[in-house]
Design a protein around this motif. Structure first.
Motif, PDB file in Angstrom:
ATOM      1  N   LEU A  35       0.859  -1.175   0.000  1.00 46.12           N
ATOM      2  CA  LEU A  35       0.000   0.000   0.000  1.00 46.12           C
ATOM      3  C   LEU A  35       0.897   1.228   0.000  1.00 46.12           C
ATOM      4  CD1 LEU A  35      -2.908   1.192   0.379  1.00 46.12           C
ATOM      5  CD2 LEU A  35      -2.416   1.169   2.845  1.00 46.12           C
ATOM      6  N   VAL A  36       0.744   2.097  -0.992  1.00 50.49           N
ATOM      7  CA  VAL A  36       1.586   3.284  -1.106  1.00 50.49           C
ATOM      8  C   VAL A  36       0.827   4.483  -0.550  1.00 50.49           C
ATOM      9  CG1 VAL A  36       2.841   4.822  -2.656  1.00 50.49           C
ATOM     10  CG2 VAL A  36       2.804   2.360  -3.104  1.00 50.49           C
ATOM     11  N   LEU A  37       1.377   5.057   0.506  1.00 51.02           N
ATOM     12  CA  LEU A  37       0.726   6.158   1.210  1.00 51.02           C
ATOM     13  C   LEU A  37       1.507   7.444   1.019  1.00 51.02           C
ATOM     14  CD1 LEU A  37       0.068   4.205   4.513  1.00 51.02           C
ATOM     15  CD2 LEU A  37      -1.649   4.816   2.784  1.00 51.02           C
ATOM     16  N   GLY A  38       0.819   8.483   0.543  1.00 48.10           N
ATOM     17  CA  GLY A  38       1.443   9.793   0.399  1.00 48.10           C
ATOM     18  C   GLY A  38       1.092  10.684   1.575  1.00 48.10           C
ATOM     19  N   THR A  39       1.633  11.861   1.581  1.00 45.05           N
ATOM     20  CA  THR A  39       1.340  12.839   2.632  1.00 45.05           C
ATOM     21  C   THR A  39       0.965  14.157   1.960  1.00 45.05           C
ATOM     22  OG1 THR A  39       3.754  13.151   2.749  1.00 45.05           O
ATOM     23  CG2 THR A  39       2.738  11.837   4.465  1.00 45.05           C
ATOM     24  N   ALA A  40      -0.296  14.536   2.106  1.00 41.06           N
ATOM     25  CA  ALA A  40      -0.768  15.744   1.435  1.00 41.06           C
ATOM     26  C   ALA A  40      -2.058  16.226   2.078  1.00 41.06           C
ATOM     27  CB  ALA A  40      -0.999  15.481  -0.051  1.00 41.06           C
ATOM     28  N   LEU A  41      -2.285  17.521   2.002  1.00 41.22           N
ATOM     29  CA  LEU A  41      -3.550  18.095   2.453  1.00 41.22           C
ATOM     30  C   LEU A  41      -4.443  18.297   1.239  1.00 41.22           C
ATOM     31  CD1 LEU A  41      -2.392  20.734   5.081  1.00 41.22           C
ATOM     32  CD2 LEU A  41      -3.781  18.696   5.504  1.00 41.22           C
ATOM     33  N   THR A  47       0.015   7.554  -5.717  1.00 45.57           N
ATOM     34  CA  THR A  47      -0.244   6.980  -4.398  1.00 45.57           C
ATOM     35  C   THR A  47      -1.627   6.332  -4.319  1.00 45.57           C
ATOM     36  OG1 THR A  47      -1.059   9.111  -3.569  1.00 45.57           O
ATOM     37  CG2 THR A  47       1.275   8.625  -3.235  1.00 45.57           C
ATOM     38  N   ASP A  48      -1.755   5.344  -3.417  1.00 47.28           N
ATOM     39  CA  ASP A  48      -3.049   4.697  -3.200  1.00 47.28           C
ATOM     40  C   ASP A  48      -3.932   5.521  -2.284  1.00 47.28           C
ATOM     41  OD1 ASP A  48      -2.418   2.314  -4.690  1.00 47.28           O
ATOM     42  OD2 ASP A  48      -1.137   1.711  -3.023  1.00 47.28           O
ATOM     43  N   GLN A  49      -3.318   6.200  -1.338  1.00 43.19           N
ATOM     44  CA  GLN A  49      -4.049   7.030  -0.383  1.00 43.19           C
ATOM     45  C   GLN A  49      -3.104   8.072   0.187  1.00 43.19           C
ATOM     46  OE1 GLN A  49      -7.551   6.814   0.800  1.00 43.19           O
ATOM     47  NE2 GLN A  49      -6.771   8.845   1.321  1.00 43.19           N
ATOM     48  N   ASN A  50      -3.622   9.271   0.426  1.00 47.78           N
ATOM     49  CA  ASN A  50      -2.822  10.322   1.049  1.00 47.78           C
ATOM     50  C   ASN A  50      -3.284  10.561   2.481  1.00 47.78           C
ATOM     51  OD1 ASN A  50      -1.294  10.753  -1.299  1.00 47.78           O
ATOM     52  ND2 ASN A  50      -2.869  12.090  -2.140  1.00 47.78           N
ATOM     53  N   LEU A  51      -2.326  10.871   3.342  1.00 48.99           N
ATOM     54  CA  LEU A  51      -2.597  11.043   4.762  1.00 48.99           C
ATOM     55  C   LEU A  51      -2.278  12.464   5.214  1.00 48.99           C
ATOM     56  CD1 LEU A  51      -0.762   7.848   6.118  1.00 48.99           C
ATOM     57  CD2 LEU A  51      -3.103   8.020   5.209  1.00 48.99           C
ATOM     58  N   TYR A  52      -2.865  12.834   6.345  1.00 46.53           N
ATOM     59  CA  TYR A  52      -2.465  14.086   6.981  1.00 46.53           C
ATOM     60  C   TYR A  52      -2.468  13.900   8.489  1.00 46.53           C
ATOM     61  CZ  TYR A  52      -7.364  15.105   8.187  1.00 46.53           C
ATOM     62  OH  TYR A  52      -8.627  15.055   8.708  1.00 46.53           O
ATOM     63  N   ILE A  53      -1.674  14.708   9.163  1.00 48.26           N
ATOM     64  CA  ILE A  53      -1.628  14.723  10.626  1.00 48.26           C
ATOM     65  C   ILE A  53      -2.340  15.991  11.076  1.00 48.26           C
ATOM     66  CG2 ILE A  53      -0.144  14.807  12.665  1.00 48.26           C
ATOM     67  CD1 ILE A  53       2.049  13.489  10.955  1.00 48.26           C
ATOM     68  N   PRO A  54      -3.418  15.895  11.825  1.00 47.93           N
ATOM     69  CA  PRO A  54      -4.143  17.108  12.233  1.00 47.93           C
ATOM     70  C   PRO A  54      -3.294  17.970  13.175  1.00 47.93           C
ATOM     71  CG  PRO A  54      -5.029  15.174  13.342  1.00 47.93           C
ATOM     72  CD  PRO A  54      -4.065  14.663  12.325  1.00 47.93           C
ATOM     73  N   ILE A  55      -3.311  19.262  12.935  1.00 43.72           N
ATOM     74  CA  ILE A  55      -2.596  20.225  13.786  1.00 43.72           C
ATOM     75  C   ILE A  55      -3.570  20.766  14.825  1.00 43.72           C
ATOM     76  CG2 ILE A  55      -1.298  22.379  13.837  1.00 43.72           C
ATOM     77  CD1 ILE A  55       0.173  20.186  12.377  1.00 43.72           C
ATOM     78  N   LYS A  56      -3.277  20.567  16.099  1.00 43.91           N
ATOM     79  CA  LYS A  56      -4.203  20.968  17.160  1.00 43.91           C
ATOM     80  C   LYS A  56      -3.871  22.340  17.743  1.00 43.91           C
ATOM     81  CE  LYS A  56      -5.299  16.202  18.333  1.00 43.91           C
ATOM     82  NZ  LYS A  56      -5.367  15.162  19.384  1.00 43.91           N
ATOM     83  N   ILE A 111       3.983  -1.683   3.343  1.00 44.06           N
ATOM     84  CA  ILE A 111       3.602  -0.320   2.986  1.00 44.06           C
ATOM     85  C   ILE A 111       4.802   0.438   2.438  1.00 44.06           C
ATOM     86  CG2 ILE A 111       1.772  -0.165   4.723  1.00 44.06           C
ATOM     87  CD1 ILE A 111       3.744   1.569   6.384  1.00 44.06           C
ATOM     88  N   ALA A 112       4.503   1.489   1.690  1.00 45.99           N
ATOM     89  CA  ALA A 112       5.524   2.441   1.264  1.00 45.99           C
ATOM     90  C   ALA A 112       4.984   3.824   1.604  1.00 45.99           C
ATOM     91  CB  ALA A 112       5.792   2.318  -0.233  1.00 45.99           C
ATOM     92  N   LEU A 113       5.672   4.511   2.489  1.00 41.54           N
ATOM     93  CA  LEU A 113       5.258   5.838   2.937  1.00 41.54           C
ATOM     94  C   LEU A 113       6.120   6.883   2.246  1.00 41.54           C
ATOM     95  CD1 LEU A 113       3.761   7.806   4.888  1.00 41.54           C
ATOM     96  CD2 LEU A 113       5.610   7.355   6.531  1.00 41.54           C
ATOM     97  N   VAL A 114       5.476   7.838   1.573  1.00 38.70           N
ATOM     98  CA  VAL A 114       6.206   8.867   0.839  1.00 38.70           C
ATOM     99  C   VAL A 114       6.139  10.194   1.598  1.00 38.70           C
ATOM    100  CG1 VAL A 114       6.548   9.988  -1.393  1.00 38.70           C
ATOM    101  CG2 VAL A 114       5.452   7.730  -1.296  1.00 38.70           C
TER     102      VAL A 114
END
Length: 253
Positions: free
Chosen positions: A182-188, A223-232, A204-207
């Motif tokens: 599973l290839v995971l990108g990082t983007a908003l 990418t198969d899916q893009n992720l984000y980390i919420p900023i609190k 997995i492959a994390l970009v």
């Protein structure tokens, strides 16, 4: 043991050139600064061509030197400082041979760096990938040189514990997908998922993308899916190496 007291010595002049990438590439050698990195390299069977040690270094690491080095150069503090990238070097510097790149086996978890330019960030992410149990790191085009002194220093020796390769990410990502990763990108973007909602998987492959611009459009398209980390809080964003650490420790099954 031989002695070198002058930074004008021909061997010292040639060794100094290894602070520059073009000379590292030409000679397929690089500089290791400090006992810890040299010890890690030696334990990983890296070929150490020349080792330069100050008297302080000899005094401090005499047992290890006697057990592991058949020969070395005893150099003045002036010579060691001339060779080092840092103003206050530790007592040992070595010239190491670059190994042949290992083949990528596509199993397990991999970190892919898309034009991550800061050597400190690249080295820190390699070290964190090692700590998180990743199989390897792939340096995409535009990423900092693995053998840059700052990159090496930031890895703290973890480059010898992982498979690290250079590759065109637009060509290597489809190969990961063909092998079931599973290839995971990082983007908003509107389709991105909060990282905590993504199911953990073994392969997995994390970009991670460039510090200022993020991932390139060509890589994002794969990418198969893009992720984000919420900023609190009120911070605009996370440092890329910190973000990579959060994601790597969470995603690995």
């Amino acid at each position: 043991m031989k002695e070198i007291q002058s930074s004008k010595n021909p061997l010292i002049k040639e060794t100094k050139k290894l602070q520059q990438k073009k000379y590292r590439q030409q000679s397929q050698t690089y500089l290791l600064e400090g006992f810890h990195l040299i010890q890690e390299a030696h334990a990983a069977d890296v070929v150490l061509k020349d080792v330069f040690i100050s008297q302080r270094g000899v005094n401090e690491w005499s047992d290890w030197i006697e057990e592991n080095l058949s020969e070395y150069y005893l150099v003045s503090d002036e010579v060691l400082k001339h060779l080092a990238s840092q103003p206050a070097p530790q007592g040992m510097i070595a010239v190491a041979e670059m190994p042949q790149e290992k083949e990528i086996d596509f199993s397990g978890a991999w970190l892919l760096l898309d034009n991550v330019q800061d050597p400190g960030n690249v080295g820190t992410m390699i070290r964190t990938a090692d700590a998180a149990g990743f199989s390897g790191v792939i340096l995409g085009q535009g990423s900092a040189d693995l053998y840059n002194p700052k990159t090496l220093r930031s890895t703290q020796g973890s480059l010898y514990h992982l498979t690290i390769s250079n590759a065109d990410l637009t060509k290597i990502i489809p190969q990961f997908q063909q092998q079931g990763s599973l290839v995971l990108g990082t983007a908003l973007d509107k389709n991105a998922k909060e990282y905590l909602t993504v199911e953990k998987k073994e392969n997995i492959a994390l970009v991670m993308g460039n510090e200022g611009q993020g991932m390139s459009s060509a890589v994002l398209a794969l990418t198969d899916q893009n992720l984000y980390i919420p900023i609190k809080g009120q911070a605009e964003s996370l440092n890329v190496a910190i973000a990579a650490g959060v994601l790597m420790f969470h995603l690995l099954k």
